[in-house]
Scaffold this motif. Structure first.
Motif, mmCIF file in Angstrom:
data_model
loop_
_atom_site.group_PDB
_atom_site.id
_atom_site.type_symbol
_atom_site.label_atom_id
_atom_site.label_comp_id
_atom_site.label_asym_id
_atom_site.label_seq_id
_atom_site.Cartn_x
_atom_site.Cartn_y
_atom_site.Cartn_z
ATOM 1 N N ASN A 79 -17.881 21.796 -44.460
ATOM 2 C CA ASN A 79 -17.424 22.398 -43.213
ATOM 3 C C ASN A 79 -18.568 23.052 -42.455
ATOM 4 O O ASN A 79 -18.616 23.012 -41.220
ATOM 5 C CB ASN A 79 -16.331 23.423 -43.504
ATOM 6 N N ASN A 80 -19.505 23.669 -43.168
ATOM 7 C CA ASN A 80 -20.670 24.268 -42.511
ATOM 8 C C ASN A 80 -21.513 23.209 -41.813
ATOM 9 O O ASN A 80 -22.061 23.436 -40.735
ATOM 10 C CB ASN A 80 -21.524 25.014 -43.532
ATOM 11 N N THR A 81 -21.606 22.036 -42.431
ATOM 12 C CA THR A 81 -22.378 20.948 -41.824
ATOM 13 C C THR A 81 -21.704 20.451 -40.550
ATOM 14 O O THR A 81 -22.365 20.181 -39.540
ATOM 15 C CB THR A 81 -22.542 19.793 -42.829
ATOM 16 N N ILE A 82 -20.384 20.334 -40.590
ATOM 17 C CA ILE A 82 -19.651 19.925 -39.392
ATOM 18 C C ILE A 82 -19.808 20.973 -38.299
ATOM 19 O O ILE A 82 -20.032 20.650 -37.128
ATOM 20 C CB ILE A 82 -18.168 19.690 -39.737
ATOM 21 N N ALA A 83 -19.724 22.256 -38.653
ATOM 22 C CA ALA A 83 -19.890 23.327 -37.672
ATOM 23 C C ALA A 83 -21.298 23.312 -37.080
ATOM 24 O O ALA A 83 -21.481 23.499 -35.878
ATOM 25 C CB ALA A 83 -19.596 24.677 -38.322
ATOM 26 N N ALA A 84 -22.309 23.066 -37.944
ATOM 27 C CA ALA A 84 -23.687 22.998 -37.448
ATOM 28 C C ALA A 84 -23.847 21.854 -36.459
ATOM 29 O O ALA A 84 -24.583 21.973 -35.463
ATOM 30 C CB ALA A 84 -24.649 22.828 -38.625
ATOM 31 N N SER A 85 -23.149 20.737 -36.684
ATOM 32 C CA SER A 85 -23.202 19.616 -35.751
ATOM 33 C C SER A 85 -22.630 20.018 -34.400
ATOM 34 O O SER A 85 -23.179 19.664 -33.344
ATOM 35 C CB SER A 85 -22.421 18.425 -36.313
ATOM 36 N N GLN A 86 -21.542 20.760 -34.419
ATOM 37 C CA GLN A 86 -20.955 21.226 -33.168
ATOM 38 C C GLN A 86 -21.876 22.203 -32.444
ATOM 39 O O GLN A 86 -22.006 22.163 -31.227
ATOM 40 C CB GLN A 86 -19.597 21.864 -33.446
ATOM 41 N N GLY A 103 -20.205 13.731 -46.801
ATOM 42 C CA GLY A 103 -19.770 13.512 -48.173
ATOM 43 C C GLY A 103 -18.767 12.373 -48.213
ATOM 44 O O GLY A 103 -19.020 11.282 -47.705
ATOM 45 N N ASP A 104 -17.594 12.631 -48.777
ATOM 46 C CA ASP A 104 -16.566 11.600 -48.860
ATOM 47 C C ASP A 104 -15.536 11.732 -47.736
ATOM 48 O O ASP A 104 -14.484 11.096 -47.776
ATOM 49 C CB ASP A 104 -15.863 11.655 -50.214
ATOM 50 N N LYS A 105 -15.832 12.550 -46.737
ATOM 51 C CA LYS A 105 -14.888 12.777 -45.640
ATOM 52 C C LYS A 105 -15.373 12.086 -44.377
ATOM 53 O O LYS A 105 -16.541 12.216 -43.995
ATOM 54 C CB LYS A 105 -14.731 14.273 -45.345
ATOM 55 N N THR A 106 -14.507 11.370 -43.694
ATOM 56 C CA THR A 106 -14.788 10.808 -42.396
ATOM 57 C C THR A 106 -13.745 11.309 -41.425
ATOM 58 O O THR A 106 -12.534 11.131 -41.654
ATOM 59 C CB THR A 106 -14.758 9.262 -42.433
ATOM 60 N N LYS A 107 -14.194 11.955 -40.377
ATOM 61 C CA LYS A 107 -13.281 12.542 -39.403
ATOM 62 C C LYS A 107 -13.577 11.987 -38.039
ATOM 63 O O LYS A 107 -14.736 11.848 -37.641
ATOM 64 C CB LYS A 107 -13.421 14.069 -39.385
ATOM 65 N N GLU A 108 -12.532 11.682 -37.281
ATOM 66 C CA GLU A 108 -12.713 11.214 -35.919
ATOM 67 C C GLU A 108 -12.937 12.399 -34.992
ATOM 68 O O GLU A 108 -12.284 13.440 -35.115
ATOM 69 C CB GLU A 108 -11.492 10.424 -35.467
ATOM 70 N N ILE A 109 -13.882 12.222 -34.077
ATOM 71 C CA ILE A 109 -14.176 13.255 -33.092
ATOM 72 C C ILE A 109 -13.353 12.951 -31.847
ATOM 73 O O ILE A 109 -13.416 11.864 -31.286
ATOM 74 C CB ILE A 109 -15.663 13.270 -32.734
ATOM 75 N N LYS A 110 -12.547 13.895 -31.420
ATOM 76 C CA LYS A 110 -11.688 13.714 -30.253
ATOM 77 C C LYS A 110 -12.432 14.125 -28.995
ATOM 78 O O LYS A 110 -12.858 15.267 -28.858
ATOM 79 C CB LYS A 110 -10.418 14.551 -30.394
ATOM 80 N N LEU A 111 -12.604 13.167 -28.066
ATOM 81 C CA LEU A 111 -13.294 13.457 -26.815
ATOM 82 C C LEU A 111 -12.284 13.761 -25.713
ATOM 83 O O LEU A 111 -11.201 13.223 -25.706
ATOM 84 C CB LEU A 111 -14.170 12.274 -26.411
#
Length: 304
Positions: free
Chosen positions: A43-50, A296-304
């Motif tokens: 989750n920290n990695t996803i937040a850092a991407s944002q 990791g093992d999670k793939t999430k779609e980014i909603k534009l």
């Protein structure tokens, strides 16, 4: 010499086209994160991407701003421009920002310094309120690949969020057969996103036009223009979820931007943060393609 922002109509097409291209990850996104403790690093990695997305977006418009100054002040070629056809305002309201060339007595002497003053609240055509000052130093004309343009913000804010650092533009070239290309580099960048999120940010990116060249009427038909972005970026937190960790962002495959889509349509961006590696996949070339982030093992779609 003082002037209000406006650009030559021909060049304005290109500057508007590439304004969004320099953004690695800068569209509005909704990413749902997991709350389980063992997923915190992901989750920290996803937040850092944002957060990288937001920081990148804040610096992305500086090339367009500099280009418009070069046009209005006659600094885009070695020859002083006369009777420039001013046609496209950068701001939604008149009277701001004000660009002032510091040395008007020696037109052939370089470097040139320009002060761009946005005042306390200046609405641009993208709906962003800008304030503060940009000090811009041109070592030579904008469209001279040997020139280096230095942009230094002073009390500069976007929608009230502070933006700092040394932003350089180099290698700018344009022709009717190869389009436009340039390189940007940010050092000592710092963005205050909120009271609890303060980011140190650095980046180096190269932007190239790859399609849409028109040797007869260049830039007048941007609908077929295609640009690519390659480079690196890094962030760390002065305030934020993880202190003392640097995240890096590297293009695995060149990011592709077409004129009639607000986001990248192809390319991959590698993310490394907090001992976790992820990949943002922008799709296969169509604006309607889903954009995903895999951590990791999670793939999430980014909603534009």
């Amino acid at each position: 010499m003082k002037s209000y922002f406006s650009t030559n109509r021909v060049l304005a097409w290109t500057f508007t086209s590439v304004a969004v291209v320099t953004i690695f990850f800068a569209c509005k996104k909704e990413v749902t994160t997991d709350t389980a403790p063992n997923n915190q690093s992901d989750n920290n990695t996803i937040a850092a991407s944002q957060h990288e997305a937001a920081a990148s977006a804040m610096y992305s418009g500086l090339f367009e701003t500099v280009a418009e100054v070069a046009i209005t002040q006659g600094l885009f070629t070695a020859r002083k421009a006369d009777n420039v056809n001013n046609a496209l305002a950068n701001t939604a309201s008149t009277g701001c920002p004000v660009a002032e060339l510091q040395d008007v007595t020696s037109p052939d002497k370089w470097p040139k310094k320009v002060v761009i003053n946005f005042g306390t609240s200046c609405l641009d055509r993208y709906g962003v309120f800008r304030s503060g000052i940009l000090n811009v130093t041109f070592s030579g004309p904008l469209f001279n690949p040997a020139s280096i343009i230095l942009v230094e913000p002073v009390g500069y804010k976007l929608n009230g969020k502070s933006v700092e650092g040394r932003f350089t533009i180099s290698g700018v070239s344009y022709s009717a057969t190869t389009g436009i290309q340039y390189t940007t580099e940010l050092t000592n960048g710092k963005v205050t996103l909120s009271d609890t999120i303060v980011i140190n940010y650095a980046s180096k990116k190269t932007i190239k036009q790859t399609a849409g060249f028109d040797p007869v009427t260049p830039l007048l038909n941007p609908s077929d223009d295609v640009f690519t972005v390659e480079g690196t970026a890094s962030i760390s937190y002065e305030k934020g979820p993880v202190i003392g960790v640097t995240g890096t962002f590297t293009t695995q495959e060149a990011l592709v931007k077409i004129f009639d889509c607000q986001h990248f349509v192809k390319g991959k961006l590698k993310v490394e943060f907090d001992k976790v590696t992820g990949v943002i996949d922008y799709g296969n070339g169509k604006c309607t393609d889903p954009i995903t982030i895999t951590v990791g093992d999670k793939t999430k779609e980014i909603k534009l």
